[in-house]
Motif scaffolding. Structure first.
Motif, PDB file in Angstrom:
ATOM      1  N   UNK A  21      26.467  79.495 -26.087  1.00 21.20           N
ATOM      2  CA  UNK A  21      26.099  79.242 -24.690  1.00 21.20           C
ATOM      3  C   UNK A  21      27.330  79.162 -23.791  1.00 21.20           C
ATOM      4  N   UNK A  22      28.393  78.538 -24.312  1.00 20.23           N
ATOM      5  CA  UNK A  22      29.612  78.349 -23.526  1.00 20.23           C
ATOM      6  C   UNK A  22      30.608  79.496 -23.672  1.00 20.23           C
ATOM      7  N   UNK A  23      30.281  80.474 -24.544  1.00 19.31           N
ATOM      8  CA  UNK A  23      31.124  81.655 -24.778  1.00 19.31           C
ATOM      9  C   UNK A  23      32.526  81.236 -25.223  1.00 19.31           C
ATOM     10  N   UNK A  24      32.559  80.432 -26.281  1.00 20.75           N
ATOM     11  CA  UNK A  24      33.824  79.962 -26.819  1.00 20.75           C
ATOM     12  C   UNK A  24      33.737  79.964 -28.353  1.00 20.75           C
ATOM     13  N   UNK A  28      38.013  76.891 -31.410  1.00 16.93           N
ATOM     14  CA  UNK A  28      38.632  76.521 -30.136  1.00 16.93           C
ATOM     15  C   UNK A  28      37.945  75.302 -29.526  1.00 16.93           C
ATOM     16  N   UNK A  29      36.624  75.281 -29.593  1.00 16.69           N
ATOM     17  CA  UNK A  29      35.872  74.148 -29.052  1.00 16.69           C
ATOM     18  C   UNK A  29      36.247  72.857 -29.770  1.00 16.69           C
ATOM     19  N   UNK A  35      41.355  66.984 -29.358  1.00 17.20           N
ATOM     20  CA  UNK A  35      42.625  66.675 -28.680  1.00 17.20           C
ATOM     21  C   UNK A  35      42.428  66.519 -27.174  1.00 17.20           C
ATOM     22  N   UNK A  36      41.236  66.102 -26.784  1.00 16.64           N
ATOM     23  CA  UNK A  36      40.859  66.096 -25.373  1.00 16.64           C
ATOM     24  C   UNK A  36      41.802  65.252 -24.515  1.00 16.64           C
ATOM     25  N   UNK A  37      42.343  64.169 -25.067  1.00 22.12           N
ATOM     26  CA  UNK A  37      43.223  63.299 -24.288  1.00 22.12           C
ATOM     27  C   UNK A  37      44.485  64.021 -23.814  1.00 22.12           C
ATOM     28  N   UNK A  60      43.510  69.946 -17.253  1.00 25.85           N
ATOM     29  CA  UNK A  60      44.282  71.190 -17.325  1.00 25.85           C
ATOM     30  C   UNK A  60      43.655  72.100 -18.379  1.00 25.85           C
ATOM     31  N   UNK A  61      44.143  73.330 -18.434  1.00 24.43           N
ATOM     32  CA  UNK A  61      43.687  74.277 -19.455  1.00 24.43           C
ATOM     33  C   UNK A  61      44.058  73.759 -20.849  1.00 24.43           C
ATOM     34  N   UNK A  62      43.232  73.990 -21.842  1.00 23.87           N
ATOM     35  CA  UNK A  62      41.980  74.756 -21.841  1.00 23.87           C
ATOM     36  C   UNK A  62      40.738  73.917 -21.542  1.00 23.87           C
ATOM     37  N   UNK A  63      40.919  72.605 -21.280  1.00 24.21           N
ATOM     38  CA  UNK A  63      39.756  71.749 -21.038  1.00 24.21           C
ATOM     39  C   UNK A  63      39.081  72.068 -19.709  1.00 24.21           C
ATOM     40  N   UNK A  64      39.877  72.266 -18.666  1.00 18.96           N
ATOM     41  CA  UNK A  64      39.294  72.435 -17.331  1.00 18.96           C
ATOM     42  C   UNK A  64      38.331  73.618 -17.245  1.00 18.96           C
TER      43      UNK A  64
END
Length: 313
Positions: A21-24, A28-29, A35-37, A60-64
């Protein structure tokens, strides 16, 4: 009446479907989630109109881009009823105020430390129960959309989660209010309840006690210092706009400030930064929405000064 709802039938039940759904890619997800912090910028603070500071945290990337994808795939497919007006396309604080025009009485309340009190448990409940995604999907989406156990202003998904935070109880409260002849709206953490009739003392007590109950059920509290009851025989001001009459208007003192600022810009253009000018332009455009001729005059003066001084914003 249309209810707050997720308009897609697809209820994501596993991580692979979430990735599709998120095309990832799944690796990577999971790397981002684990490591979201590391993908948050240092916080910065902006002054509130009524004093105090608001803490803003950006990503920032890649979270944003992943969070923006979550907005597009999931939140943009939520139907938000008209009583929710904050950070929703086509709605803003002026839309919020317009809901309450021609009112005789208005009650305004504010939620204490709203974003700070929307916790991981609130967010998990939204993903698990409102969207009806599986436990594993709800957990990883909660990981991605919270930091230090809560949501934060400035994060792309936070405004949507704030709108959904009362999903279990707010609609029932709105329906109960409607039966009693009240109109309700919420602009993020600012709640407004109005009536075209004079509100009795008993009804005021009923409204406030039920509002407190709704918030308590969501482990939230009203900010007592922001409580106000407005009556039409005096100036009624909501979110900086006058609401007496059939349409909201900008207070005269605010229009006078814009006029004085335009005069100062004409005399001392070098003292204005690009950010100052963009802010001024936005304020003029908002004034034009409620005072067309006055706003057009201000905008013409603003553009003439830009042109005369070869300024591009």
């Amino acid at each position: 009446m249309q209810y707050l709802s997720y308009t897609k039938e697809n209820r994501i039940q596993n991580i692979s479907s979430l990735c599709l759904a998120l095309k990832i890619k799944q690796d990577d997800l999971l790397e981002i989630a684990n490591n979201v912090q590391n993908y948050y910028k240092p916080p910065y603070f902006i002054e509130k109109k009524n004093g105090g500071q608001r803490c803003i945290i950006d990503t920032v990337d890649p979270l944003k881009p992943l969070l923006k994808s979550i907005n597009k795939v999931f939140f943009k497919n939520v139907y938000f009823p008209d009583y929710l007006t904050g950070s929703i396309s086509g709605r803003d604080y002026i839309s919020n105020v317009k809901i309450h025009r021609n009112s005789k009485n208005i009650i305004t309340e504010d939620i204490t430390s709203f974003f700070d009190n929307i916790t991981e448990s609130h967010v998990y409940d939204i993903w698990r129960r409102f969207f009806r995604f599986s436990d594993s999907v709800a957990q990883i989406l909660t990981q991605l959309t919270t930091k230090d156990g809560k949501i934060h202003q400035g994060v792309p998904t936070s405004s949507y989660l704030a709108n959904l935070s009362l999903w279990r109880h707010e609609q029932h409260f709105v329906n109960d209010l409607k039966k009693k002849g009240f109109v309700y709206s919420r602009y993020v953490d600012d709640m407004t309840i109005s009536s075209s009739n004079v509100i009795s003392r008993e009804d005021k007590t009923w409204v406030i006690s039920h509002l407190i109950g709704m918030l308590s059920a969501n482990t939230l509290r009203i900010k007592r210092s922001k409580h106000a009851v407005l009556t039409s025989n005096k100036p009624m001001n909501i979110m900086g706009l006058n609401i007496n009459g059939s349409k909201p208007t900008t207070p005269k003192k605010d229009r006078d400030i814009i006029r004085a600022t335009l005069h100062r810009f004409d005399k001392h253009p070098a003292s204005f930064s690009v950010e100052d000018l963009r802010s001024l332009q936005g304020k003029i455009i908002n004034i034009r929405r409620m005072h067309v001729s006055k706003g057009e005059k201000f905008l013409k003066q603003f553009k003439e000064t830009l042109h005369k001084n070869h300024i591009t914003i």
